[in-house]
Design an enzyme around this catalytic site. Structure first.
Site, PDB file in Angstrom:
ATOM      1  N   HIS A   1       0.478  -7.679   7.077  1.00 34.32           N
ATOM      2  CA  HIS A   1       0.395  -6.516   8.018  1.00 34.32           C
ATOM      3  C   HIS A   1      -0.557  -8.150   9.433  1.00 34.32           C
ATOM      4  CE1 HIS A   1      -0.817  -2.306   6.402  1.00 34.32           C
ATOM      5  NE2 HIS A   1       0.450  -2.814   5.736  1.00 34.32           N
TER       6      HIS A   1
ATOM      7  N   TYR B   1      -9.552   2.710  10.170  1.00 36.67           N
ATOM      8  CA  TYR B   1     -11.184   2.643   9.436  1.00 36.67           C
ATOM      9  C   TYR B   1     -11.304   3.497  11.147  1.00 36.67           C
ATOM     10  CZ  TYR B   1     -10.334  -1.238   6.473  1.00 36.67           C
ATOM     11  OH  TYR B   1      -9.879  -2.493   5.431  1.00 36.67           O
TER      12      TYR B   1
ATOM     13  N   PRO C   1     -16.627  -2.007  -0.311  1.00 37.35           N
ATOM     14  CA  PRO C   1     -14.625  -1.919   0.276  1.00 37.35           C
ATOM     15  C   PRO C   1     -14.300  -1.479   1.905  1.00 37.35           C
ATOM     16  CG  PRO C   1     -15.045   0.114  -0.654  1.00 37.35           C
ATOM     17  CD  PRO C   1     -16.273  -0.831  -0.593  1.00 37.35           C
TER      18      PRO C   1
ATOM     19  N   LYS D   1     -12.987  -7.630   0.429  1.00 36.28           N
ATOM     20  CA  LYS D   1     -13.039  -8.799   0.215  1.00 36.28           C
ATOM     21  C   LYS D   1     -13.256  -8.666  -1.092  1.00 36.28           C
ATOM     22  CE  LYS D   1     -13.371 -10.746   3.940  1.00 36.28           C
ATOM     23  NZ  LYS D   1     -11.313 -10.753   4.276  1.00 36.28           N
TER      24      LYS D   1
ATOM     25  N   TYR E   1     -11.912 -10.648   8.562  1.00 36.66           N
ATOM     26  CA  TYR E   1     -10.480  -9.793   8.023  1.00 36.66           C
ATOM     27  C   TYR E   1      -9.245 -10.854   7.546  1.00 36.66           C
ATOM     28  CZ  TYR E   1      -8.873  -5.358   6.968  1.00 36.66           C
ATOM     29  OH  TYR E   1      -8.147  -4.221   6.196  1.00 36.66           O
TER      30      TYR E   1
END
Ligand code: RFL
Ligand code: PHB
Length: 393
Positions: free
Chosen positions: A72, A201, A293, A297, A384
């Site tokens: 991704h 998200y 979550p 990580k 990220y």
């Protein structure tokens, strides 16, 4: 029984450490409380940083990950009825993440361990750690009514948040930092095509939502829920309705629904134990730290602890470097606290903490600010994809 490193727990941390040590000819035994089937039934993480992928390659268990994992290059943040993409690759000089389930990581590591014949005791009861402040630590446990003792040189406590390793340390030798969030995540797995090819998200006034996936025909979705809710109160229909309500209209229209094949509620917590080394015993992964979550990580932090401990033990056994042992905690904790901060921040901007509309507007302003600035998007992207590992020398 005798070994060089006794590893408590056959989750991803324990299995990965065991495999890497084994490839270096460093003998180890894994002691796990549950059955292999039980360990594999836990649906957890889905996003692997490049560091974790590299570790899978180093452990020679990456073949299926390369074939079935999905790279991704970005993910989306949805808020105020709009969607902003974070271009991970463009913002980090080419880095990306891989979607490949923790269940698959664990299975690949378990299969490799079984093939190699390395010793693992599953369904071990009354596991106890002894004398790790001295030179001759031991681990005892019972299996099928028979008591076993393993004499070892080091103990790796890879037994998760509820494990025994951290609890074996005298209370005055450890400092705990904790934040418990007033909500949880209700997650479902369904055999449906993911609504988007990248993760979404979502901040919404009804609460957070996340669209994730395991493959082209397996979706993983989450909605923020109250801590006192039970999965039985959430029919599939109620879940899909709530998820739709929290997504932007276009995405909600595209959502393909179907029966859930797994449904569970996870509480959210930030937690760090300091230090992570106690004589000849090390805490690794969730045994030492938990992140909510939201930043993806947890598993990746476990992998970076394993990287650090593996290289310290390798240098200890291959080069006689005893000095590095005492550096384990400080090296791990520098990276852990940065990931704790990012996970806490992602949680704080994306979840509903109260009914106060002021909070909602502040979150929307923060998301709008970060996503409108190159600096803001870059700071999200570089955290990220995962901060770099420290060299062990
Ligand atoms: P684990 O996986 O908890 O494994 C510990 C093992 O130790 C065993 N054990 C014992 N064995 C012997 N004696 C005892 N007394 C024992 N007590 C326990 C347990 O049975 C178990 O097999 O810890 P480990 O290996 O450190 O791995 C950590 C990860 O599992 C965890 O950080 C991640 O799953 C967190 N996480 C995520 N991490 C990511 O990097 N990316 C993600 O996308 C992501 N999503 C998530 C997540 C965790 C979630 N939940 C349910 C907590 C999503 C969710 C919903
Ligand atoms: C998941 O797919 O389970 C997942 C993905 C991203 C997260 C958390 C969980 O941040």
């Amino acid at each position: 029984m005798k070994t060089q490193v006794a590893i408590i727990g056959a989750g991803p941390s324990g299995l990965l450490l065991g495999r890497l040590l084994e490839l270096q000819g460093i003998d180890n035994i894994i002691i796990e409380a549950k059955s292999p089937e039980y360990v594999l039934s836990r649906i957890r993480a889905g996003v692997l940083e490049e560091g974790m992928q590299m570790m899978m390659r180093e452990a020679q268990v990456s073949e299926r990950m390369e074939r079935e994992g999905h790279v991704h290059d970005g993910f989306a943040l949805s808020f105020s009825g709009r969607v902003e993409r974070i271009d991970l690759k463009g913002l980090t000089g080419g880095k990306s993440v891989m979607v490949y389930g923790q269940t698959e990581v664990t299975k690949d590591l378990m299969d490799a361990r079984e093939k190699s014949g390395a010793t693992t005791f599953y369904e071990a009861e009354d596991v106890a750690l002894h004398d790790f402040y001295g030179d001759h630590p031991t681990v005892t446990f019972t299996k099928n009514g028979q008591k076993h003792t393993i004499a070892c040189e080091y103990i790796a406590g890879c037994d998760g948040f509820h494990g025994i390793a951290r609890k074996s340390v005298p209370v005055d030798a450890i400092k705990l930092f904790e934040r418990v969030y007033p909500f949880g995540w209700l997650g479902i797995l369904s055999r449906t095509p993911p609504v988007s090819h990248e993760l979404i998200y979502a901040n919404h006034e009804r609460g957070f939502a996340l669209c994730s996936m395991r493959s082209d025909m397996l979706s993983r979705y989450y909605v923020q829920c109250r801590l006192d809710e039970k999965t039985e109160e959430w029919s599939d229909e109620r879940f899909w309705d709530e998820l739709r309500a929290r997504l932007p209209a276009n995405t909600a229209n595209d959502l393909v629904t179907g029966p859930s094949i797994e449904k569970s509620i996870a509480p959210l917590r930030s937690f760090v134990a300091e230090p992570m080394q106690f004589g000849r015993m090390f805490l690794v992964g969730d045994a030492a730290h938990i992140v909510p979550p939201t930043g993806a990580k947890g598993l990746n932090l476990a992998a970076s602890d394993v990287h650090t401990l593996f290289h310290i033990l390798r240098k200890r056994y291959k080069e006689g470097r005893l000095d590095l042992i005492a550096k384990y905690s400080e090296i791990c904790l520098r990276r852990i606290w940065k990931a704790e901060r990012f996970s806490w921040w992602m949680t704080s901007i994306l979840h509903k903490f109260s009914d106060d509309p002021f909070n909602q507007r502040i979150q929307e302003a923060e998301l709008a600010y970060y996503t409108s600035s190159d600096a803001g998007r870059t700071t999200i992207a570089e955290n990220y994809v995962g901060l770099p590992y420290e060299a062990i020398d």
